[in-house]
Design a protein around this motif. Structure first.
Motif, PDB file in Angstrom:
ATOM      1  N   SER A  75     -24.323  39.495 -11.883  1.00 23.18           N
ATOM      2  CA  SER A  75     -25.381  38.870 -12.686  1.00 23.18           C
ATOM      3  C   SER A  75     -26.744  39.047 -12.025  1.00 23.18           C
TER       4      SER A  75
ATOM      5  N   GLN B 120     -29.898  41.173 -13.528  1.00 21.57           N
ATOM      6  CA  GLN B 120     -31.227  40.576 -13.673  1.00 21.57           C
ATOM      7  C   GLN B 120     -32.282  41.459 -13.005  1.00 21.57           C
TER       8      GLN B 120
ATOM      9  N   TYR C 116     -24.246  30.341 -20.791  1.00 22.36           N
ATOM     10  CA  TYR C 116     -24.463  29.570 -19.580  1.00 22.36           C
ATOM     11  C   TYR C 116     -23.250  29.526 -18.663  1.00 22.36           C
TER      12      TYR C 116
ATOM     13  N   HIS D  61     -22.517  31.184 -16.143  1.00 16.57           N
ATOM     14  CA  HIS D  61     -22.848  31.345 -14.717  1.00 16.57           C
ATOM     15  C   HIS D  61     -23.861  30.311 -14.239  1.00 16.57           C
ATOM     16  N   ARG D  62     -24.535  29.635 -15.162  1.00 20.88           N
ATOM     17  CA  ARG D  62     -25.610  28.708 -14.797  1.00 20.88           C
ATOM     18  C   ARG D  62     -25.104  27.281 -14.905  1.00 20.88           C
TER      19      ARG D  62
ATOM     20  N   ASN E  28     -25.630  24.525 -13.470  1.00 17.05           N
ATOM     21  CA  ASN E  28     -26.512  23.356 -13.431  1.00 17.05           C
ATOM     22  C   ASN E  28     -27.147  23.052 -14.775  1.00 17.05           C
ATOM     23  N   GLU E  29     -26.956  23.944 -15.762  1.00 25.32           N
ATOM     24  CA  GLU E  29     -27.546  23.722 -17.083  1.00 25.32           C
ATOM     25  C   GLU E  29     -26.474  23.416 -18.130  1.00 25.32           C
TER      26      GLU E  29
ATOM     27  N   SER F  29     -17.178  27.627 -17.652  1.00 27.91           N
ATOM     28  CA  SER F  29     -17.814  27.965 -16.386  1.00 27.91           C
ATOM     29  C   SER F  29     -16.859  27.749 -15.215  1.00 27.91           C
TER      30      SER F  29
ATOM     31  N   LYS G 114     -19.828  25.091  -7.436  1.00 25.54           N
ATOM     32  CA  LYS G 114     -19.679  24.792  -8.856  1.00 25.54           C
ATOM     33  C   LYS G 114     -18.816  23.551  -9.071  1.00 25.54           C
TER      34      LYS G 114
END
Length: 430
Positions: free
Chosen positions: A302, A306, A336, A338-339, A341-342, A352, A376
């Motif tokens: 990822s 990016q 989301y 991989h993200r 925290n969101e 996730s 995570k």
């Protein structure tokens, strides 16, 4: 500066356009809506103003919807193309599907139409890179594993093909699953609600439609591994299958609703479709991303995406699935995964965690490096007892040999005490 989404409706029946105006009146303060009766007027409007979404009937005299949407695709690839149509025959579906992001059957309720438009607009908002928007909106179909295509085709050519064999074969491929979901929600079936279950879709399609879908090779781009030797579609699919089951089983253990469990399974199957898009469309550049991960173990795929594309496979996949009409929960979870925290809904959280669990514990080859899972788990407020229960439940309820069977208690304890393994994988499943 444009602040309102610009939406164009095309239908040759004036009373249909009048009904749409009445239905959508309450959105007039946030949408700039235009209503025209033919494709020529639609193209003239497009010449004067950019259009975010076009919603067109398929059956129209002169320039029909399939031709109009194909023209729109060529002239303005960033425009989201939706077919709002009554019952159409299979030939019309096959002819138009390459130019259509999603279908909506009419008549439909105002609330449902608004939801579909808002979902498409949310998908559009996921990407800010204009080049990637143009790429994804040009996508006609996802790659299909050659072996899967050949096996399904061979079975379909038999005098008495087995629907069970075909269903099992199709379910192995994430690209074909996405196309089936897209097709089952077209006006050809006249279903009042979206179908988001692979099993239900395959059952409803039947052999004749499966045959039309498989044999219409122009709907699919056959992925050739020789164009990207370091990218394994088979390994990617195996990872997606495992994540789908892990997410489903965690949700089941947590007593989630049947809807959430179904969404988890679908999100797991489709969470890495963005890699198919990026790897097949930018094979040389994506090879650079894979090489970057291989030479710098601290870099995830990822992060490499990016750096090279200014976008990741998660966002690309979410955008494409949103365009094709997948539920907002699935789209959000894909975008989301991989993200962590969101994450703000159960489907995204379970997906996730499932993705991280598979990446951490399933060793694909000798050079495979585990990714971090501890951060995570702690960020998702999972404790050691809860995690241990998940692993036990997954192992007990996995169909066949569970990939998590050999995890020792000491390894789980280590996750909640000290992070020792943090290098990402250089596999395409990362």
């Amino acid at each position: 500066m444009k602040t309102h989404a610009r939406i164009l409706f095309v239908d040759d029946e004036p009373h249909v356009l009048s009904a749409l105006k009445r239905m959508l009146r309450r959105k007039s303060d946030v949408w700039d809506m235009h209503f025209v009766e033919n494709g020529t007027d639609a193209l003239h409007l497009l010449e004067r103003h950019p259009i975010d979404i076009i919603i067109s009937d398929i059956r129209m005299p002169g320039m029909d919807g399939a031709e109009l949407l194909t023209r729109i695709k060529e002239l303005s690839p960033g425009t989201i193309r939706i077919a709002l149509s009554g019952q159409v025959d299979m030939n019309e579906v096959v002819r138009s599907i390459k130019a259509v992001h999603q279908y909506i059957s009419k008549p439909c309720e105002a609330g449902y139409l608004i939801d579909r438009i808002e979902s498409a607009l949310r998908s559009q908002a996921i990407l800010t890179n204009n080049k990637m928007i143009q790429l994804v909106t040009r996508i006609e179909a996802l790659p299909v594993i050659p072996e899967v295509f050949e096996e399904a085709e061979a079975e379909l050519r038999k005098d008495e093909p087995s629907i069970e064999v075909i269903a099992t074969t199709i379910a192995r491929d994430v690209g074909l699953v996405a196309e089936i979901i897209k097709l089952i929600n077209s006006p050809y079936f006249g279903l009042p609600t979206q179908v988001d279950s692979v099993e239900k879709a395959i059952t409803l399609l039947g052999l004749d439609t499966i045959r039309a879908l498989i044999f219409s090779t122009h709907l699919f781009t056959v992925y050739e591994e020789k164009t990207l030797p370091t990218f394994s579609l088979s390994l990617l699919w195996e990872h997606s299958f495992r994540v789908s089951n892990i997410a489903r089983l965690i949700a089941t253990h947590e007593a989630a609703s049947r809807h959430v469990i179904t969404q988890c399974r679908m999100a797991g199957l489709l969470h890495d479709v963005g890699k198919l898009v990026m790897a097949s469309a930018f094979s040389k550049k994506y090879t650079e991303a894979l090489d970057q991960v291989a030479s710098h173990p601290e870099t995830t795929i990822s992060q490499a995406e990016q750096d090279l594309f200014e976008i990741t496979h998660a966002e690309v996949g979410a955008y494409l699935m949103g365009l094709w009409g997948m539920s907002s929960d699935v789209v959000h979870a894909i975008g989301y995964h991989h993200r962590f925290n969101e994450i703000d809904n159960d489907v995204a959280r379970y997906l996730s965690l499932a993705d991280s669990i598979d990446h951490h514990f399933v060793i694909l080859h000798d050079q495979y490096s585990r990714t971090s899972l501890r951060e995570k788990l702690l960020s998702s407020k999972v404790n050691q007892e809860e995690f241990t229960q998940w692993i036990s439940y997954i192992n007990e309820n996995w169909s066949g040999e569970s990939p998590l069977n050999a995890i020792p208690t000491a390894t789980i304890t280590e996750l909640f005490t000290e992070e020792k393994h943090h290098a990402p994988s250089n596999s395409p499943g990362r």
